[in-house]
Enzyme design. Structure first.
Site, short mmCIF file in Angstrom:
data_model
loop_
_atom_site.label_atom_id
_atom_site.label_comp_id
_atom_site.label_asym_id
_atom_site.label_seq_id
_atom_site.Cartn_x
_atom_site.Cartn_y
_atom_site.Cartn_z
CE1 TYR A 80 -4.21 1.86 0.71
CE2 TYR A 80 -2.62 3.35 1.77
CZ TYR A 80 -3.79 3.17 1.15
OH TYR A 80 -4.64 4.10 1.04
CG PHE A 132 -9.29 14.64 -24.84
CD1 PHE A 132 -9.51 14.25 -26.28
CD2 PHE A 132 -9.78 13.93 -23.75
CE1 PHE A 132 -9.95 13.06 -26.32
CE2 PHE A 132 -10.11 12.82 -24.08
CZ PHE A 132 -10.29 12.12 -25.08
CB THR A 133 -14.34 14.41 -24.58
OG1 THR A 133 -13.37 13.33 -24.47
CG2 THR A 133 -14.86 14.35 -26.10
CG ASP A 223 -3.23 15.70 -22.35
OD1 ASP A 223 -2.45 14.87 -22.21
OD2 ASP A 223 -4.28 15.76 -22.37
CE LYS A 266 -5.82 8.62 -25.82
NZ LYS A 266 -6.29 8.13 -26.99
NE ARG A 389 -13.90 11.58 -30.09
CZ ARG A 389 -13.56 11.24 -28.79
NH1 ARG A 389 -12.49 11.02 -28.34
NH2 ARG A 389 -14.60 11.13 -27.88
CG PHE A 455 -18.70 10.69 -26.51
CD1 PHE A 455 -18.51 11.97 -25.77
CD2 PHE A 455 -17.72 9.79 -26.49
CE1 PHE A 455 -17.41 12.06 -25.19
CE2 PHE A 455 -16.57 10.07 -25.77
CZ PHE A 455 -16.53 11.25 -24.92
#
Ligand code: F0G
Length: 482
Positions: A80, A132-133, A223, A266, A389, A455
């Site tokens: 932990y 970005f969403t 990002d 990613k 998109r 979406f």
């Protein structure tokens, strides 16, 4: 070296890895595909994987891992607090990005949640190359507003501009002057700008943005979820960076950023995410929220196995022969589609191939979600799952009106090291068939519409019986072939 040359004919993208573990694929007949997409509310997110042949929904969490990553997972130190695995990852982050402090989080949007909670106040304005969403939703939930300051070329689907993800420096300066720097907590630059087709920004642009941030005392947040693609494009498209190694380019970008965050689904071909900074003050502020929303400081909601895999994955990202794979395969797919007259986003970006639905199905009004309709149609035509998109990925405004997207794209993601060239060519073939039959494709309308990120799990129906007609035409043209 960016691509291996062939002696005879045009060079093809070449896999710089060999397949050692495989997963059986299944292509169900068109009648069953029609039924599956109908049950999924014409929303490719709601399809079951067993009904999908080529899953090009995303490159997120589905990249192929290397043997070294999987081996490393066996060594994970599960505890932990104080896990050795965390210290290994922290050291790798420091080595690659030069950032002292690393806060792990369960994925990219979790980083956005923490960053927004700490820095965004009611009335804050956050300039960025493009939203970005999930980023936009978190900033909006904290009372802030996203302002996109992209260069005009960003929205030209077909272009030769190498860096469509650049920020327009004049627009950025005007925006800061208009709202006052005190209301702009940070500028966000998104590497490999997702929603405009995986398009990169240049090192030169980032330097200019840094200068503006310094002038006004504003933080610069990177990002880095799609950093691998952006690194490669800087290396091959930016003259002044041609002699730099991927590692040097990474370090130069990191040095220009106050905070770096990323989705490790990613970047690094694992699952998880994290925030890195060199500033003890900034790290302190964000650290407080980590145990509350993510997990203790040394795991932050990530599995230690994924942390081990990420440390190796980040190291592998420094290899040009690894990060060129996505862009080279995407470029090939784009080129093959262009040859067949199919409208695609150019220049080819990272992440995937982006079909321009605004042109492909120009008879479908934006209120009927042309890119969503095209995604459903391609699933019927080939069992290929892409992602909308466009307007469907937007949110209605306060008055319930549609926010029409700037671009209507069908994204066909190429997760890293997953698909072979013949699978890519199968997708090209089915898209070409669909293009011949595009007039058969009709629009969609909502039957269940969630308020936030609709979406993901909204359900739609075709405006008439076009999906049935499309499946019938497929059967007619392909006989008893799947
Ligand atoms: N930033 C960018 C640029 C992204 O592309 C994503 C995710 C995130 C942040 C959020 O990261 O998913 O780990 O929470 N993009 C995925 C996609 C969902 O399919 O393009 P996450």
């Amino acid at each position: 070296m960016s691509q291996i040359k062939f002696y005879q004919g045009e060079s093809l993208p070449l896999e710089m890895h060999k397949v050692r573990i495989v997963q059986k694929l299944n292509l169900i007949p068109v009648e069953q595909r029609l039924k599956a997409i109908s049950e999924a509310g014409s929303n490719t997110f709601l399809l079951r994987n067993r009904d999908v042949f080529l899953d090009m929904l995303t490159d997120s969490g589905v990249n192929a891992m290397s043997d070294r990553q999987i081996a490393a997972m066996m060594e994970a130190d599960d505890s932990y607090a104080g896990s050795e695995t965390f210290y290994k990852l922290e050291a790798k982050i420091k080595e690659i990005f030069g950032k002292e402090y690393f806060l792990p989080a369960h994925q990219g949007r979790a980083c956005e949640h923490i960053i927004s909670k700490v820095f965004v106040k009611n009335g804050s304005v956050i300039p960025m190359n493009y939203h970005f969403t999930t980023t936009k939703s978190h900033i909006t939930l904290c009372g802030g507003r996203v302002e996109e300051v992209y260069a005009d070329v960003a929205l030209e689907a077909s272009s030769k501009h190498p860096f469509k993800g650049n920020i327009d420096i004049d627009k950025l300066t005007d925006l800061i002057k208009k709202h006052g720097p005190e209301n702009v907590p940070f500028v966000r630059m998104e590497a490999g700008t997702n929603l405009i087709g995986g398009q990169p920004f240049s090192m030169e642009n980032m330097r200019q943005v840094r200068d503006i941030c310094d002038k006004y005392g504003i933080l610069l947040v990177l990002d880095a979820s799609l950093l691998a693609d952006n690194l490669y494009f800087i290396k091959v498209r930016e003259e002044s960076c041609r002699d730099m190694s991927i590692r040097e380019i990474t370090r130069a970008m990191a040095d220009l950023s106050d905070i770096i965050y990323f989705s490790a689904r990613k970047l690094g071909c694992a699952r998880g995410g994290g925030i890195a900074t060199s500033s003890p003050e900034l790290a302190d502020k964000m650290r407080e929220l980590l145990p509350l929303y993510e997990g203790f400081l040394t795991y932050g909601g990530m599995s230690v196995r994924e942390m081990e895999a990420l440390a190796i994955g980040l190291e592998e990202t420094m290899d040009e022969e690894m990060i060129n794979q996505g862009p080279l395969f995407i470029a090939h797919m784009v080129q093959e589609l262009e040859k067949r007259g199919i409208p695609v986003v150019t220049p080819p970006g990272g992440l995937g191939c982006h079909v321009n639905a605004m042109e492909f199905v120009d008879h479908i009004p934006q209120e009927q979600y042309p890119a969503g309709a095209l995604a459903a149609a391609l699933y019927i035509a080939g069992g290929i799952r892409g992602m909308e998109r466009g307007t469907l990925s937007e949110q209605r405004d306060e008055n319930g009106n549609e926010t029409l997207a700037n671009m209507e794209l069908l994204r066909l993601a190429l997760p890293r090291r997953v698909f072979t060239l013949s699978q890519v060519m199968y997708a090209v073939d089915r898209i070409a068939w669909l293009y011949e039959n595009r007039k058969l494709i009709g629009g969609l309308s909502f039957v269940e519409e969630p308020k936030v990120l609709r979406f993901f799990f909204g359900k739609l129906v075709p405006v008439d019986d076009w999906q049935i007609k499309l499946a019938a035409k497929f059967r007619q043209d392909f006989g008893d072939s799947l």
